[in-house]
Design an enzyme around this catalytic site. Structure first.
Site, PDB file in Angstrom:
ATOM      1  N   GLU A  79      52.977 110.533 -23.280  1.00 48.79           N
ATOM      2  CA  GLU A  79      52.814 111.894 -23.836  1.00 48.79           C
ATOM      3  C   GLU A  79      54.104 112.683 -23.661  1.00 48.79           C
ATOM      4  O   GLU A  79      54.753 112.614 -22.607  1.00 48.79           O
ATOM      5  CB  GLU A  79      51.658 112.613 -23.130  1.00 48.79           C
ATOM      6  CG  GLU A  79      50.313 112.132 -23.635  1.00 48.79           C
ATOM      7  CD  GLU A  79      49.141 112.784 -22.926  1.00 48.79           C
ATOM      8  OE1 GLU A  79      49.339 113.809 -22.247  1.00 48.79           O
ATOM      9  OE2 GLU A  79      48.031 112.250 -23.068  1.00 48.79           O
ATOM     10  N   TYR A 129      51.414 104.688 -21.985  1.00 47.94           N
ATOM     11  CA  TYR A 129      51.222 106.108 -22.321  1.00 47.94           C
ATOM     12  C   TYR A 129      52.561 106.823 -22.225  1.00 47.94           C
ATOM     13  O   TYR A 129      53.327 106.589 -21.284  1.00 47.94           O
ATOM     14  CB  TYR A 129      50.239 106.770 -21.347  1.00 47.94           C
ATOM     15  CG  TYR A 129      48.885 106.994 -21.972  1.00 47.94           C
ATOM     16  CD1 TYR A 129      48.760 107.850 -23.059  1.00 47.94           C
ATOM     17  CD2 TYR A 129      47.756 106.346 -21.511  1.00 47.94           C
ATOM     18  CE1 TYR A 129      47.533 108.055 -23.666  1.00 47.94           C
ATOM     19  CE2 TYR A 129      46.523 106.540 -22.101  1.00 47.94           C
ATOM     20  CZ  TYR A 129      46.409 107.392 -23.188  1.00 47.94           C
ATOM     21  OH  TYR A 129      45.201 107.592 -23.779  1.00 47.94           O
ATOM     22  N   ARG A 182      50.808 101.319 -40.718  1.00 53.63           N
ATOM     23  CA  ARG A 182      49.951 102.505 -40.880  1.00 53.63           C
ATOM     24  C   ARG A 182      50.479 103.582 -39.937  1.00 53.63           C
ATOM     25  O   ARG A 182      50.753 103.320 -38.769  1.00 53.63           O
ATOM     26  CB  ARG A 182      48.496 102.219 -40.467  1.00 53.63           C
ATOM     27  CG  ARG A 182      47.833 101.021 -41.087  1.00 53.63           C
ATOM     28  CD  ARG A 182      47.556 101.173 -42.519  1.00 53.63           C
ATOM     29  NE  ARG A 182      46.719 102.283 -42.858  1.00 53.63           N
ATOM     30  CZ  ARG A 182      45.902 102.274 -43.925  1.00 53.63           C
ATOM     31  NH1 ARG A 182      45.802 101.208 -44.680  1.00 53.63           N
ATOM     32  NH2 ARG A 182      45.201 103.328 -44.232  1.00 53.63           N
ATOM     33  N   LYS A 207      52.796 103.220 -47.375  1.00 52.04           N
ATOM     34  CA  LYS A 207      52.550 103.076 -48.824  1.00 52.04           C
ATOM     35  C   LYS A 207      53.801 102.476 -49.470  1.00 52.04           C
ATOM     36  O   LYS A 207      54.169 101.357 -49.137  1.00 52.04           O
ATOM     37  CB  LYS A 207      52.138 104.418 -49.409  1.00 52.04           C
ATOM     38  CG  LYS A 207      50.823 104.936 -48.795  1.00 52.04           C
ATOM     39  CD  LYS A 207      50.312 106.182 -49.479  1.00 52.04           C
ATOM     40  CE  LYS A 207      48.962 106.592 -48.944  1.00 52.04           C
ATOM     41  NZ  LYS A 207      49.024 107.623 -47.895  1.00 52.04           N
ATOM     42  N   THR A 260      53.103 109.458 -45.038  1.00 50.22           N
ATOM     43  CA  THR A 260      52.648 108.270 -44.336  1.00 50.22           C
ATOM     44  C   THR A 260      53.775 107.251 -44.412  1.00 50.22           C
ATOM     45  O   THR A 260      54.736 107.434 -45.164  1.00 50.22           O
ATOM     46  CB  THR A 260      51.365 107.686 -44.973  1.00 50.22           C
ATOM     47  OG1 THR A 260      51.564 107.604 -46.378  1.00 50.22           O
ATOM     48  CG2 THR A 260      50.162 108.536 -44.664  1.00 50.22           C
ATOM     49  N   ASP A 297      54.366 116.848 -49.571  1.00 54.97           N
ATOM     50  CA  ASP A 297      53.656 115.695 -49.028  1.00 54.97           C
ATOM     51  C   ASP A 297      54.052 114.501 -49.895  1.00 54.97           C
ATOM     52  O   ASP A 297      53.569 114.348 -51.023  1.00 54.97           O
ATOM     53  CB  ASP A 297      52.152 115.964 -49.090  1.00 54.97           C
ATOM     54  CG  ASP A 297      51.329 114.780 -48.603  1.00 54.97           C
ATOM     55  OD1 ASP A 297      51.881 113.664 -48.489  1.00 54.97           O
ATOM     56  OD2 ASP A 297      50.122 114.967 -48.357  1.00 54.97           O
TER      57      ASP A 297
HETATM   58  N1  DSN Z   1      43.901 107.551 -49.166  1.00 54.70           N
HETATM   59  C1  DSN Z   1      45.233 107.606 -49.713  1.00 54.70           C
HETATM   60  C2  DSN Z   1      45.294 107.108 -51.091  1.00 54.70           C
HETATM   61  O1  DSN Z   1      44.671 106.107 -51.372  1.00 54.70           O
HETATM   62  O2  DSN Z   1      45.979 107.683 -51.931  1.00 54.70           O
HETATM   63  C3  DSN Z   1      45.814 108.924 -49.567  1.00 54.70           C
HETATM   64  O3  DSN Z   1      45.834 109.281 -48.237  1.00 54.70           O
END
Ligand code: DSN
Length: 420
Positions: free
Chosen positions: A57, A55, A236, A230, A227, A201
């Site tokens: 924090e 932990y 993740r 991707k 994120t 974003d």
């Molecule tokens: N769920 C994602 C996507 O597939 O584009 C976006 O967060």
């Protein structure tokens, strides 16, 4: 660092069996969901490390727990690498996922009831961009924009008109299903004209930006969320980047505003991914994602499909199925393609007459097949497999034959080196 693989087999063979089956599925399928990728083994190793046990924090140097020296080292490394990779002033690497990153950014900049201008989900936005079923639609007043009916692209004059009409406090730029570049300088102009914050974003396009094949939002944005799993090909997770003047507000919004203890194991994995993304090979990879998407789009068009906006500038494209098969929904088409080992997702197209669970479109992306080494020649094959499967969707024997060809193609491009 990671000895879990061998232990897991002893302790929980059921989980090993399920994961092994999915390894085979991932190897033998053409994975075309544009928001997914194959993280490297180094990233996965960091993710399953002993750093998960602690932990911590707070932030480096200011923790609410003792014993955090090495947690500080890990988090500081991730922060410094992300700052260098994107050329930003401040980074918070703690958000567990993209939705939390957006929620924290809104908390930092807005009060409930404030107006945001963001892209509607049905035109390619995201749930957290003000959709009515999401916190963002419940707690904020949402003015939604979409694409132009004719060009299916964002029309900046229309955005300027909406901004003047609704006076948003925050403008959100970004999408999950928009195949074109964003002109961030033009968005900044609109934001300045009404005194709004500009949040970009970049979850889908972070890798393309780091690789230099998409315009850079950094000079124009107040806050950037993304994120990390991707096109960026990390674990993740998510992060928030911002100008120094918003650093304190952003950090407080993440912790203690929204989250408790950060996941240091995934933060370590993010650090690994940022290191990988700073290598020259990553730029080549990102450029190939775009070349592959263009080649795939061109061949789909030759096969008679209409693509939303006529093609792509990035890693994804949207097929408008109605142009070829009036009665075939996106949902049915995605299931038929899965029978042939081709994994895509159904997606609404702008002005879709079908509901989100059915849809008239398919969203297709090239990050994963590019990671495994496929190039333009293979894109021709992939497009032809898609076309042949949908044309023969009621013929099980033809779908089986295509399935075999898909497996053969995939065998030439192992997803991890130990599968060679
Ligand atoms: N769920 C994602 C996507 O597939 O584009 C976006 O967060």
């Amino acid at each position: 660092m990671n000895t879990f693989e061998s232990k897991l087999g002893e302790v929980d063979p059921q989980i090993v069996e399920i994961a092994s089956k999915d390894l085979t599925r991932q190897q033998d399928s053409l994975m075309l969901i544009p928001s997914e990728n194959y993280a490297s083994r180094a990233v996965m190793e960091a993710q399953s490390s002993i750093l998960a046990n602690k932990y911590a924090e707070g932030y480096p140097g200011e923790r609410y727990y003792n014993g955090c020296k090495f947690m500080d080292d890990v988090e500081s490394l991730a922060i410094e690498r992300a700052k260098a990779l994107f050329g930003v002033e401040h980074v918070n690497v703690q958000p567990h996922a993209g939705s939390q990153a957006n929620m924290a950014a809104y908390h930092a900049l807005l009060e409930p009831g404030d107006t945001i201008l963001a892209m509607s989900l049905s035109h390619g936005g995201h749930l957290t961009h003000g959709d009515s079923v999401n916190f963002s639609g419940r707690y904020y007043n949402v003015a939604a924009y979409g694409v132009d009916a004719e060009t299916e692209r964002i029309d900046m004059q229309e955005i300027a008109r909406l901004a003047t009409e609704y006076h948003p406090k925050l403008i959100v730029v970004g999408a999950t299903a928009y195949p074109r570049h964003f002109d961030f300088a033009a968005w900044r102009q609109v934001a300045d004209s009404v005194g709004a914050y500009l949040l970009t974003d970049i979850a889908h396009i972070a890798g393309l930006i780091a690789g230099g094949v998409h315009p850079d939002p950094v000079p124009y944005s107040d806050v950037i969320t993304t994120t990390t799993h991707k096109t960026l090909r990390g674990p993740r997770g998510a992060m928030i980047m911002c100008r120094s003047e918003y650093a304190e507000k952003i950090d407080r919004a993440v912790f203690p505003g929204l989250q408790g203890g950060p996941f240091l194991h995934t933060i370590a994995a993010r650090a690994v991914a940022f290191k990988e993304a700073s290598q020259p090979a990553f730029k080549t990879y990102q450029a190939q994602i775009v070349k592959n998407a263009k080649a795939l789009a061109a061949r789909l068009i030759e096969n008679g499909f209409r693509l939303v906006s006529g093609g792509t500038d990035n890693h994804l494209m949207l097929i408008d199925l109605t142009s070829k098969y009036e009665k075939l929904s996106g949902r049915q088409a995605a299931d038929h393609l899965e029978d042939a080992g081709i994994i895509v997702n159904k997606n609404t197209i702008p002005f879709d007459k079908r509901k989100p669970r059915t849809t008239s479109g398919l969203r297709i992306g090239t990050p994963m097949i590019t990671t495994r080494g496929m190039k333009e020649d293979e894109m021709v094959q992939v497009a032809d497999f898609i076309a042949e499967t949908l044309e023969n969707r009621q013929k099980a024997s033809i779908k089986r034959r295509i399935r075999k060809k898909v497996t053969e193609l995939c065998a030439r491009f192992p997803i991890y080196e130990y599968l060679k």
